[in-house]
Design a protein around this motif. Structure first.
Motif, PDB file in Angstrom:
ATOM      1  N   ARG A   4       0.840  -1.196   0.000  1.00  0.00           N
ATOM      2  CA  ARG A   4       0.000   0.000   0.000  1.00  0.00           C
ATOM      3  C   ARG A   4       0.872   1.240   0.000  1.00  0.00           C
ATOM      4  NH1 ARG A   4      -5.450  -1.810   2.093  1.00  0.00           N
ATOM      5  NH2 ARG A   4      -6.375  -0.026   1.087  1.00  0.00           N
ATOM      6  N   LEU A   5       0.388   2.272  -0.658  1.00  0.00           N
ATOM      7  CA  LEU A   5       1.087   3.554  -0.644  1.00  0.00           C
ATOM      8  C   LEU A   5       0.893   4.199   0.720  1.00  0.00           C
ATOM      9  CD1 LEU A   5       0.060   4.992  -4.113  1.00  0.00           C
ATOM     10  CD2 LEU A   5       2.213   3.920  -3.487  1.00  0.00           C
ATOM     11  N   LYS A   6       1.857   5.022   1.113  1.00  0.00           N
ATOM     12  CA  LYS A   6       1.768   5.743   2.383  1.00  0.00           C
ATOM     13  C   LYS A   6       1.925   7.233   2.102  1.00  0.00           C
ATOM     14  CE  LYS A   6       3.519   1.956   5.060  1.00  0.00           C
ATOM     15  NZ  LYS A   6       4.684   1.219   5.379  1.00  0.00           N
ATOM     16  N   PRO A   7       1.157   8.062   2.808  1.00  0.00           N
ATOM     17  CA  PRO A   7       1.336   9.506   2.637  1.00  0.00           C
ATOM     18  C   PRO A   7       2.763   9.921   2.988  1.00  0.00           C
ATOM     19  CG  PRO A   7      -0.714   9.046   3.806  1.00  0.00           C
ATOM     20  CD  PRO A   7       0.047   7.742   3.717  1.00  0.00           C
ATOM     21  N   ALA A   8       3.239  10.932   2.301  1.00  0.00           N
ATOM     22  CA  ALA A   8       4.580  11.462   2.536  1.00  0.00           C
ATOM     23  C   ALA A   8       4.556  12.415   3.729  1.00  0.00           C
ATOM     24  CB  ALA A   8       5.064  12.190   1.287  1.00  0.00           C
ATOM     25  N   ALA A   9       5.731  12.760   4.203  1.00  0.00           N
ATOM     26  CA  ALA A   9       5.859  13.725   5.299  1.00  0.00           C
ATOM     27  C   ALA A   9       5.299  15.074   4.851  1.00  0.00           C
ATOM     28  CB  ALA A   9       7.319  13.868   5.699  1.00  0.00           C
ATOM     29  N   ALA A  10       4.612  15.745   5.755  1.00  0.00           N
ATOM     30  CA  ALA A  10       3.957  17.021   5.439  1.00  0.00           C
ATOM     31  C   ALA A  10       4.944  18.047   4.882  1.00  0.00           C
ATOM     32  CB  ALA A  10       3.257  17.566   6.678  1.00  0.00           C
ATOM     33  N   ALA A  11       6.129  18.125   5.448  1.00  0.00           N
ATOM     34  CA  ALA A  11       7.127  19.090   4.979  1.00  0.00           C
ATOM     35  C   ALA A  11       7.567  18.778   3.545  1.00  0.00           C
ATOM     36  CB  ALA A  11       8.330  19.110   5.907  1.00  0.00           C
ATOM     37  N   ALA A  14       4.705  19.844   1.230  1.00  0.00           N
ATOM     38  CA  ALA A  14       4.661  21.307   1.113  1.00  0.00           C
ATOM     39  C   ALA A  14       5.775  21.817   0.205  1.00  0.00           C
ATOM     40  CB  ALA A  14       4.750  21.944   2.493  1.00  0.00           C
ATOM     41  N   ASP A  15       6.986  21.299   0.374  1.00  0.00           N
ATOM     42  CA  ASP A  15       8.115  21.724  -0.465  1.00  0.00           C
ATOM     43  C   ASP A  15       7.868  21.383  -1.934  1.00  0.00           C
ATOM     44  OD1 ASP A  15       9.431  22.686   1.781  1.00  0.00           O
ATOM     45  OD2 ASP A  15      10.784  20.953   1.933  1.00  0.00           O
ATOM     46  N   ALA A  16       7.404  20.176  -2.193  1.00  0.00           N
ATOM     47  CA  ALA A  16       7.139  19.754  -3.579  1.00  0.00           C
ATOM     48  C   ALA A  16       6.015  20.591  -4.191  1.00  0.00           C
ATOM     49  CB  ALA A  16       6.799  18.268  -3.624  1.00  0.00           C
ATOM     50  N   LEU A  17       4.957  20.873  -3.420  1.00  0.00           N
ATOM     51  CA  LEU A  17       3.866  21.711  -3.930  1.00  0.00           C
ATOM     52  C   LEU A  17       4.356  23.124  -4.245  1.00  0.00           C
ATOM     53  CD1 LEU A  17       0.873  20.622  -1.686  1.00  0.00           C
ATOM     54  CD2 LEU A  17       1.037  20.393  -4.183  1.00  0.00           C
ATOM     55  N   ASP A  18       5.212  23.676  -3.407  1.00  0.00           N
ATOM     56  CA  ASP A  18       5.779  25.003  -3.686  1.00  0.00           C
ATOM     57  C   ASP A  18       6.540  25.000  -5.005  1.00  0.00           C
ATOM     58  OD1 ASP A  18       4.742  26.203  -1.418  1.00  0.00           O
ATOM     59  OD2 ASP A  18       6.593  25.960  -0.245  1.00  0.00           O
ATOM     60  N   ARG A  19       7.338  23.971  -5.224  1.00  0.00           N
ATOM     61  CA  ARG A  19       8.102  23.897  -6.483  1.00  0.00           C
ATOM     62  C   ARG A  19       7.168  23.717  -7.678  1.00  0.00           C
ATOM     63  NH1 ARG A  19      11.593  21.265  -2.967  1.00  0.00           N
ATOM     64  NH2 ARG A  19      10.807  19.198  -3.507  1.00  0.00           N
ATOM     65  N   VAL A  20       6.133  22.904  -7.535  1.00  0.00           N
ATOM     66  CA  VAL A  20       5.185  22.683  -8.630  1.00  0.00           C
ATOM     67  C   VAL A  20       4.486  23.989  -9.002  1.00  0.00           C
ATOM     68  CG1 VAL A  20       2.947  21.601  -9.162  1.00  0.00           C
ATOM     69  CG2 VAL A  20       4.807  20.227  -8.240  1.00  0.00           C
ATOM     70  N   ARG A  21       4.193  24.803  -7.998  1.00  0.00           N
ATOM     71  CA  ARG A  21       3.468  26.061  -8.238  1.00  0.00           C
ATOM     72  C   ARG A  21       4.361  27.172  -8.777  1.00  0.00           C
ATOM     73  NH1 ARG A  21       0.513  25.124  -2.617  1.00  0.00           N
ATOM     74  NH2 ARG A  21      -1.344  24.059  -3.373  1.00  0.00           N
TER      75      ARG A  21
END
Length: 121
Positions: A4-11, A14-21
């Motif tokens: 099963r997949l597991k959620p990643a660490a919140a930090a 957040a860092d990956a979302l900032d880069r995507v945006r």
């Protein structure tokens, strides 16, 4: 049976979302966010009746209903990582994605509108 997949660490999310945006996302960012949000979907909509695929990164089975065990599932949703991230963050709605042919969905229970976006605010 795949793990099963597991959620990643919140930090990390957040860092990956900032880069995507703010810039061109790396494959590592797309992989992390895709797997993270598929894991979140799997937790929020448990079940085995619909398979959500985001190649080449991952796929999950979710949503209550007739359980799928072998072969091609009767209900399949497939999209690319950019579209998946736009859907889960609310940058794109399910009807918009369907109208723009950015997702392919066939079978019962393949409308994810009730589950998206996955990211609040």
């Amino acid at each position: 049976m795949p793990a099963r997949l597991k959620p990643a660490a919140a930090a990390d999310v957040a860092d990956a979302l900032d880069r995507v945006r703010t810039e061109e996302p790396s494959k590592a960012d797309l992989r992390l966010l895709t797997k993270h949000f598929l894991a979140v979907l799997e937790q929020r909509a448990p079940g085995r009746s619909v398979e959500v695929r985001v190649p080449p990164y991952a796929a999950v089975q979710c949503i209550e209903g007739v359980r799928h065990t072998r072969g091609t599932p009767p209900a399949v949703i497939e999209t690319d990582a950019d579209t998946w991230i736009a859907l889960v963050t609310g940058a794109l709605t399910w009807p918009e994605a369907v109208d723009q042919a950015r997702v392919r969905a066939s079978g019962e229970r393949t409308d994810l509108s009730a589950y998206l976006p996955l990211l609040a605010g």
